[in-house]
Design an enzyme around this catalytic site. Structure first.
Site, PDB file in Angstrom:
ATOM      1  N   ASN A 232       0.852  -1.185   0.000  1.00 52.27           N
ATOM      2  CA  ASN A 232       0.000   0.000   0.000  1.00 52.27           C
ATOM      3  C   ASN A 232       0.888   1.236   0.000  1.00 52.27           C
ATOM      4  OD1 ASN A 232       0.616   0.775   2.826  1.00 52.27           O
ATOM      5  ND2 ASN A 232      -0.475  -1.126   3.304  1.00 52.27           N
ATOM      6  N   ASP A 300      -4.184  -6.715   4.364  1.00 50.31           N
ATOM      7  CA  ASP A 300      -5.227  -7.623   4.858  1.00 50.31           C
ATOM      8  C   ASP A 300      -5.072  -9.039   4.301  1.00 50.31           C
ATOM      9  OD1 ASP A 300      -6.461  -5.646   6.375  1.00 50.31           O
ATOM     10  OD2 ASP A 300      -7.683  -4.966   4.693  1.00 50.31           O
ATOM     11  N   LYS A 310      10.259 -15.694 -11.106  1.00 44.05           N
ATOM     12  CA  LYS A 310       9.480 -14.625 -11.710  1.00 44.05           C
ATOM     13  C   LYS A 310       8.429 -15.207 -12.650  1.00 44.05           C
ATOM     14  CE  LYS A 310       9.761 -10.442 -14.526  1.00 44.05           C
ATOM     15  NZ  LYS A 310      10.606  -9.511 -15.286  1.00 44.05           N
ATOM     16  N   PRO A 328      -2.741 -12.481   9.383  1.00 41.97           N
ATOM     17  CA  PRO A 328      -3.058 -12.383  10.818  1.00 41.97           C
ATOM     18  C   PRO A 328      -3.458 -10.949  11.178  1.00 41.97           C
ATOM     19  CG  PRO A 328      -0.681 -12.618  10.472  1.00 41.97           C
ATOM     20  CD  PRO A 328      -1.340 -12.892   9.157  1.00 41.97           C
ATOM     21  N   LYS A 361     -14.524  -0.633  14.825  1.00 44.60           N
ATOM     22  CA  LYS A 361     -13.241  -1.349  14.814  1.00 44.60           C
ATOM     23  C   LYS A 361     -12.648  -1.406  16.213  1.00 44.60           C
ATOM     24  CE  LYS A 361      -8.673  -1.344  12.604  1.00 44.60           C
ATOM     25  NZ  LYS A 361      -7.823  -0.752  11.541  1.00 44.60           N
TER      26      LYS A 361
END
Length: 425
Positions: A232, A300, A310, A328, A361
């Protein structure tokens, strides 16, 4: 300080980059500044810069024959209300303490009959060296006033005491020095100031001394093959700032970081990981702790059938099938583990219904606080220099203004210190 005159000697250290700002602040107060630049100082800042900001000539050469015909160095050294040395390097302090006068700066310091205020700046080992400490004691005995040095990160990458005081702090020290009604150095014996006359900033409070805090930071990289991965846009800047702020409050920090784009802070335990599973294992190894701040942007999902070579196109036009499995949940695990820290702080990066999603959350993960933020692309927060967060606790939601990430970190660290204040160490 309106109308006061300062003779400013600029020594040769990287901290000289702060001197132009010091001149600007003094000029704003109505102080006339005469800059003197040492040969070493000229490696870091130019005479033209200092002259332009001071609106006065910048002196560099002891043997300026036109001025020396009138003993210019004597006039310079005595025309000011105060002599300031910033930065004062280990070399300059040694010259002052031992009476060396081999250039314009050191000659002025020997020839002056006015008070002298110095702002030391050097590597922590140089500042701690017995020779430097002896020189400091000698200068204190001789009546030299000090501001700093401060403790913190250094240009050399080390951490400790030796940073030059910030320009604002030097201005306040100058204000205090000018307000003292002490005689000039005019007698045969040097002026001896009592210890309380020496300007030394108080040590910063360290309410987290003796506490251990785990901080996770940065993204995780989940491999697809040896050259590709799922990740990310987290830079790790907020986590690094939090670790720094906690360290500055005295905490022992275990900093578990994924492959971030910002460097980890100095003087913390740095544990480098790549995947979510490695991060969980590192956090588990770092326990027990008084608090855990889970600022990492953990992926996630991970690929279960990652290739060991590759992956190449096969000419069919069909992409490879990637089998995914959930990673996890490190926050939920530590929030419910029997070795759970007293305070667990999670982060929630959301793109819609930020407070509602983060509140749910917090309850689901079993953490005490959630720091929630909107990371929609138009906010520029993910990977940016600022953050706008809402701190969610069992008392409700507290929205903070948009702030630099280091300021968000300082506020959060102070709140953590308050929360742990009455807990046994």
């Amino acid at each position: 300080m309106q109308g006061k005159r300062i003779l400013l000697v600029v020594g040769g250290g990287i901290a000289a980059f702060k001197t132009p700002e010091l001149i600007r602040l003094l000029r704003k107060e109505g102080v006339a500044v005469t800059p003197v630049l040492t040969r070493a100082g000229a490696q870091f800042v130019t005479p033209l810069t200092l002259s332009a900001l001071a609106n006065a000539p910048c002196h560099t050469d002891l043997f300026d024959l036109t001025r020396e015909a009138e003993m210019g160095h004597i006039q310079l050294s005595r025309a000011a209300d105060l002599v300031v040395v910033a930065p004062a390097t280990a070399d300059l302090m040694a010259k002052m303490a031992n009476g060396f006068a081999d250039d314009l700066g050191s000659t002025l310091l020997m020839a002056t009959d006015k008070r002298v205020l110095i702002a030391p700046a050097m590597n922590v080992r140089m500042w701690d060296h017995p020779a430097t400490q002896r020189n400091r004691d000698t200068l204190v005995e001789d009546g030299v006033l000090f501001v700093g040095p401060d403790e913190g990160d250094m240009a050399c990458g080390e951490w400790g005491e030796g940073r030059m005081a910030e320009p604002e702090a030097i201005v306040e020290a100058i204000r205090g020095a000018l307000a003292q009604t002490l005689p000039s150095l005019t007698g045969e014996a040097p002026l001896r100031l009592p210890p309380e006359a020496v300007i030394v900033p108080p040590a910063p409070p360290q309410p987290l001394r003796g506490r251990h805090v785990i901080v996770t930071s940065g993204p995780t990289h989940e491999p697809i093959d040896p050259v590709r991965y799922i990740a990310n846009r987290s830079s790790g800047a907020q986590g690094a700032a939090i670790a720094t702020a906690l360290r500055d409050l005295g905490a022992k920090v275990s900093f578990v970081t994924g492959p971030a784009t910002v460097p980890p802070p100095a003087r913390v335990e740095v544990i480098r990981v790549e995947t979510a599973q490695q991060m969980k294992d590192a956090v588990e190894t770092a326990l027990p702790a008084d608090a855990a701040v889970m600022a990492a942007a953990v992926a996630d999902w991970r690929v279960t059938n990652a290739a060991d070579h590759k992956m190449k196109k096969d000419g069919s036009g069909n992409p490879p099938a990637l089998e995914m499995v959930e990673n996890p949940d490190i926050l939920a695990w530590i929030g419910h583990d029997e070795r759970r820290p007293r305070l667990v702080v999670g982060f929630a990066a959301e793109t819609d219904d930020v407070v509602a999603h983060a509140t749910a959350k917090r309850l689901r993960k079993g953490c005490d606080w959630i720091v929630a933020n909107d990371v929609s692309p138009e906010t520029g927060i993910m990977g940016g220099a600022q953050n706008a967060v809402t701190l969610i606790t069992d008392e409700g939601a507290e929205t903070w203004p948009r702030l630099p990430k280091d300021e968000v970190a300082r506020r959060l660290a102070q709140r953590i210190a308050q929360a742990l204040e009455d807990a046994p160490r």
